[in-house]
Enzyme design. Structure first.
Site, PDB file in Angstrom:
ATOM      1  N   ASN A   1      20.775  28.951 -11.999  1.00  0.00           N
ATOM      2  CA  ASN A   1      19.927  28.077 -11.178  1.00  0.00           C
ATOM      3  C   ASN A   1      18.467  28.468 -11.398  1.00  0.00           C
ATOM      4  O   ASN A   1      18.043  29.543 -10.964  1.00  0.00           O
ATOM      5  CB  ASN A   1      20.338  28.252  -9.703  1.00  0.00           C
ATOM      6  CG  ASN A   1      19.533  27.370  -8.760  1.00  0.00           C
ATOM      7  OD1 ASN A   1      18.535  26.762  -9.160  1.00  0.00           O
ATOM      8  ND2 ASN A   1      19.949  27.309  -7.509  1.00  0.00           N
TER       9      ASN A   1
ATOM     10  N   CYS B   1      14.026  23.683  -4.939  1.00  0.00           N
ATOM     11  CA  CYS B   1      14.846  23.083  -6.009  1.00  0.00           C
ATOM     12  C   CYS B   1      14.631  21.580  -6.152  1.00  0.00           C
ATOM     13  O   CYS B   1      14.991  20.988  -7.167  1.00  0.00           O
ATOM     14  CB  CYS B   1      16.321  23.375  -5.759  1.00  0.00           C
ATOM     15  SG  CYS B   1      16.643  25.137  -5.729  1.00  0.00           S
TER      16      CYS B   1
ATOM     17  N   HIS C   1      20.782  18.717  -9.820  1.00  0.00           N
ATOM     18  CA  HIS C   1      20.263  20.084  -9.758  1.00  0.00           C
ATOM     19  C   HIS C   1      21.410  21.059 -10.075  1.00  0.00           C
ATOM     20  O   HIS C   1      22.514  20.929  -9.543  1.00  0.00           O
ATOM     21  CB  HIS C   1      19.696  20.343  -8.356  1.00  0.00           C
ATOM     22  CG  HIS C   1      19.372  21.767  -8.110  1.00  0.00           C
ATOM     23  ND1 HIS C   1      18.621  22.514  -8.989  1.00  0.00           N
ATOM     24  CD2 HIS C   1      19.700  22.609  -7.082  1.00  0.00           C
ATOM     25  CE1 HIS C   1      18.508  23.750  -8.517  1.00  0.00           C
ATOM     26  NE2 HIS C   1      19.152  23.824  -7.367  1.00  0.00           N
TER      27      HIS C   1
HETATM   28  O1  UT7 Z   1      19.430  25.829  -5.381  1.00  0.00           O
HETATM   29  C1  UT7 Z   1      19.528  25.645  -3.991  1.00  0.00           C
HETATM   30  C2  UT7 Z   1      20.718  25.717  -3.520  1.00  0.00           C
HETATM   31  N1  UT7 Z   1      21.649  26.775  -3.811  1.00  0.00           N
HETATM   32  C3  UT7 Z   1      22.902  26.396  -3.771  1.00  0.00           C
HETATM   33  O2  UT7 Z   1      23.185  25.222  -3.720  1.00  0.00           O
HETATM   34  C4  UT7 Z   1      23.977  27.451  -3.693  1.00  0.00           C
HETATM   35  C5  UT7 Z   1      25.053  26.959  -2.780  1.00  0.00           C
HETATM   36  N2  UT7 Z   1      26.093  27.878  -2.502  1.00  0.00           N
HETATM   37  C6  UT7 Z   1      27.027  28.259  -3.424  1.00  0.00           C
HETATM   38  O3  UT7 Z   1      26.951  27.863  -4.564  1.00  0.00           O
HETATM   39  C7  UT7 Z   1      28.177  29.096  -2.979  1.00  0.00           C
HETATM   40  O4  UT7 Z   1      28.250  29.099  -1.576  1.00  0.00           O
HETATM   41  C8  UT7 Z   1      28.130  30.561  -3.504  1.00  0.00           C
HETATM   42  C9  UT7 Z   1      28.344  30.558  -4.994  1.00  0.00           C
HETATM   43  C10 UT7 Z   1      26.783  31.170  -3.168  1.00  0.00           C
HETATM   44  C11 UT7 Z   1      29.235  31.371  -2.839  1.00  0.00           C
HETATM   45  O5  UT7 Z   1      30.502  30.804  -3.132  1.00  0.00           O
HETATM   46  P1  UT7 Z   1      31.620  30.714  -1.998  1.00  0.00           P
HETATM   47  O6  UT7 Z   1      32.807  30.143  -2.624  1.00  0.00           O
HETATM   48  O7  UT7 Z   1      30.995  29.961  -0.846  1.00  0.00           O
HETATM   49  O8  UT7 Z   1      31.874  32.213  -1.668  1.00  0.00           O
HETATM   50  P2  UT7 Z   1      31.727  32.939  -0.257  1.00  0.00           P
HETATM   51  O9  UT7 Z   1      30.306  33.084   0.107  1.00  0.00           O
HETATM   52  O10 UT7 Z   1      32.675  32.294   0.721  1.00  0.00           O
HETATM   53  O11 UT7 Z   1      32.327  34.354  -0.599  1.00  0.00           O
HETATM   54  C12 UT7 Z   1      33.733  34.525  -0.882  1.00  0.00           C
HETATM   55  C13 UT7 Z   1      33.957  35.975  -1.154  1.00  0.00           C
HETATM   56  C14 UT7 Z   1      33.377  36.899  -0.092  1.00  0.00           C
HETATM   57  O12 UT7 Z   1      34.246  37.989   0.075  1.00  0.00           O
HETATM   58  P3  UT7 Z   1      35.231  38.040   1.335  1.00  0.00           P
HETATM   59  O13 UT7 Z   1      34.336  37.999   2.536  1.00  0.00           O
HETATM   60  O14 UT7 Z   1      36.094  36.827   1.223  1.00  0.00           O
HETATM   61  O15 UT7 Z   1      35.957  39.331   1.148  1.00  0.00           O
HETATM   62  C15 UT7 Z   1      32.105  37.390  -0.731  1.00  0.00           C
HETATM   63  O16 UT7 Z   1      31.707  38.652  -0.250  1.00  0.00           O
HETATM   64  O17 UT7 Z   1      33.331  36.345  -2.395  1.00  0.00           O
HETATM   65  C16 UT7 Z   1      32.508  37.485  -2.190  1.00  0.00           C
HETATM   66  N3  UT7 Z   1      31.374  37.412  -3.098  1.00  0.00           N
HETATM   67  C17 UT7 Z   1      31.419  37.905  -4.345  1.00  0.00           C
HETATM   68  N4  UT7 Z   1      32.385  38.543  -5.030  1.00  0.00           N
HETATM   69  C18 UT7 Z   1      32.119  38.927  -6.270  1.00  0.00           C
HETATM   70  C19 UT7 Z   1      30.153  36.854  -2.892  1.00  0.00           C
HETATM   71  N5  UT7 Z   1      29.398  36.995  -3.998  1.00  0.00           N
HETATM   72  C20 UT7 Z   1      30.162  37.649  -4.903  1.00  0.00           C
HETATM   73  C21 UT7 Z   1      29.936  38.077  -6.227  1.00  0.00           C
HETATM   74  N6  UT7 Z   1      30.936  38.706  -6.875  1.00  0.00           N
HETATM   75  N7  UT7 Z   1      28.763  37.858  -6.861  1.00  0.00           N
END
Ligand code: UT7
Length: 327
Positions: free
Chosen positions: A284, A113, A254
Site C-alpha cells: 500500500n 489514500c 486503491h
Molecule cells: O490504505 C488505507 C486503508 N488501509 C486498509 O484498507 C487496510 C484495511 N485492513 C486490512 O487490510 C486488514 O484488516 C489487515 C490486513 C490489516 C488485518 O487483517 P485481518 O484479517 O483483519 O486480521 P486481524 O486484524 O483480525 O488479525 C488476525 C490475527 C490476529 O491474531 P489473533 O488475535 O487472532 O491471535 C493478529 O494478531 O492475525 C494476527 N496478525 C498477524 N499475524 C501474523 C496481525 N498482523 C499479523 C502479521 N503476521 N503481520
C-alpha cells in the site's frame, strides 16, 4: 463544456525491495500470513536520501516524458501526500523547485489514500474553468518512514512510491474525465491516523515514548469501510457519468488489500481480470497506488488510449472518492 483529460502518466518507486521473507526475520510474522491476508509479497522502501519529493520528481519526469509535454508548459502542481518532506511548507513547493519551475503555484492535498482522486477532481475543475492549462498531479508517500517497524499489524502493509499524471484539456472528442465524486467523515479520524507532531500532540519525549509519531490503524474497521465506501463512491460516479460496470474496461481500486479489491469486484459482478492489481509488488503506497497502477498498466500495454476506467479509493479521514474517465 471543456473536458479535462489525462495526457500522460508516470511512476517511480525506490530501488530497494523488502520481501515478506525478510520481514519474517525481524517480526513475528510469516510470508503465508501476509500473502493470504493482504496479497502483498514485497514492498519498495526509500532510503534516508530519498525523501517524498525525490520520488515525486522522478514520477513527474516520467509522466512528462510519456506525455511528450515540456515541463515549461505546466502551470500548476498539486501533490497528494500525507508523508511530506516537512510538516510544512508543502512538498509540492519543494518539487516545483527541484523541477526548476519556481514561480508557478503549487499546493499539497492531505487526503491520505484518497489523495490522488481528490487532486484529480480539483485539477479537473481548474482545467474546465480555464484557470489553468496543464496541471501536474503527483501522488507520493513514504509510509515506511512513519510506521512502527515493531508493529506487525501495520508495518507489513505499506511501501513507498509515487505516481504522476498531467491533466489538460482533452485533445479529441472521446477522452476525458466524465465524473468524479468525493466524500469525508472526520468522526472516523481516530481509526487511522498519525497523531504525534500535530498541535494536539506536539512532539515531546512523552509522545515519542507513546509512539504517537507512528501510524495507528484499526484494521478491521478500515477494512469494512474500505469495501463499502469504494463500492458506493464508484456507483455514484458511474451513475453521474451515465455508465454501468459492464461499460468499464478496467477498474483501478486503491491497493490496500487484495481481498478488498476482490470483494468490490464481486459486488459489481465484474471478473477479477478487469481489476488492475499490483499490491503484490508495491504493497500500500497510500495516495500513490492508483496513479502507479495506471502508469504501470499503460506501460505494460494493458490499459490503452480510448479505454473507459473506473477509479476508487478510501483512506484516513475517513476520505473516499471515485472517478470515471476515458483515456
Ligand atoms: O490504505 C488505507 C486503508 N488501509 C486498509 O484498507 C487496510 C484495511 N485492513 C486490512 O487490510 C486488514 O484488516 C489487515 C490486513 C490489516 C488485518 O487483517 P485481518 O484479517 O483483519 O486480521 P486481524 O486484524 O483480525 O488479525 C488476525 C490475527 C490476529 O491474531 P489473533 O488475535 O487472532 O491471535 C493478529 O494478531 O492475525 C494476527 N496478525 C498477524 N499475524 C501474523 C496481525 N498482523 C499479523 C502479521 N503476521 N503481520
Amino acid at each position: 463544456m471543456k473536458r479535462a483529460a489525462i495526457l500522460g502518466a508516470g511512476f517511480y518507486v525506490p530501488p530497494k525491495v523488502v520481501t515478506n521473507y525478510e520481514l519474517e526475520k525481524i517480526l513475528d510474522t510469516t510470508d503465508e500470513w501476509i500473502s493470504q491476508r493482504t496479497g502483498i509479497k514485497q514492498r519498495h522502501v526509500s532510503s534516508k536520501d530519498e525523501p517524498t519529493s525525490e520520488l515525486g520528481v522522478n514520477a513527474a519526469l516520467n509522466a512528462l516524458k510519456n506525455s511528450n509535454i515540456k515541463k515549461e508548459e505546466i502551470d500548476f502542481v498539486i501533490t497528494a501526500t500525507v508523508t511530506g518532506d516537512y510538516m510544512w511548507p508543502a512538498t509540492a513547493n519543494i518539487i516545483v523547485n527541484k523541477l526548476g519551475l519556481n514561480g508557478i503555484p503549487s499546493v499539497d492535498i492531505s487526503a491520505a489514500c484518497t489523495g490522488f482522486i481528490y487532486a484529480l477532481s480539483i485539477a479537473r475543475a481548474l482545467i474546465v474553468s480555464s484557470l489553468y492549462k496543464k496541471i501536474l498531479i503527483i501522488a507520493a508517500d513514504e509510509f515506511t518512514k512513519v510506521i512502527d517497524w515493531q508493529d506487525r499489524t501495520t508495518c507489513v502493509l505499506f511501501g513507498d512510491g509515487a505516481g504522476a499524471v498531467i491533466l489538460g484539456e482533452a485533445n479529441d472528442d472521446e477522452s476525458g474525465i466524465l465524473s468524479t465524486y468525493l466524500g469525508s467523515d472526520g468522526s472516523k479520524a481516530e481509526l487511522l491516523l498519525q497523531a504525534g507532531g500535530g498541535v494536539v500532540y506536539p512532539l515531546s519525549q512523552e509522545t515519542l515514548d507513546k509512539k504517537l509519531h507512528f501510524v495507528k490503524m484499526d484494521g478491521k474497521e478500515v477494512y469494512k469501510s474500505a469495501i463499502f465506501k469504494m463500492h458506493e463512491a464508484l456507483e455514484i460516479a458511474m451513475k453521474s457519468a451515465g455508465v454501468t460496470a459492464k461499460d468499464i474496461d478496467y477498474f483501478i481500486f486503491h491497493q490496500a488489500n487484495k481481498r478488498i479489491i476482490d470483494s468490490i469486484a464481486e459486488k459489481f459482478n465484474v471478473p477479477l481480470e478487469k481489476t488492475i492489481v499490483n499490491i503484490d509488488k508495491y504493497a500500500n503506497t497510500s495516495a500513490a497506488t492508483i496513479p502507479i497502477a495506471l502508469a504501470e498498466a499503460i506501460q505494460q500495454g494493458k490499459i490503452k488510449k480510448g479505454m473507459l476506467l473506473g477509479l476508487s479509493a478510501m483512506g484516513a479521514g475517513f476520505t473516499w472518492g471515485a472517478a470515471i474517465l476515458r483515456l
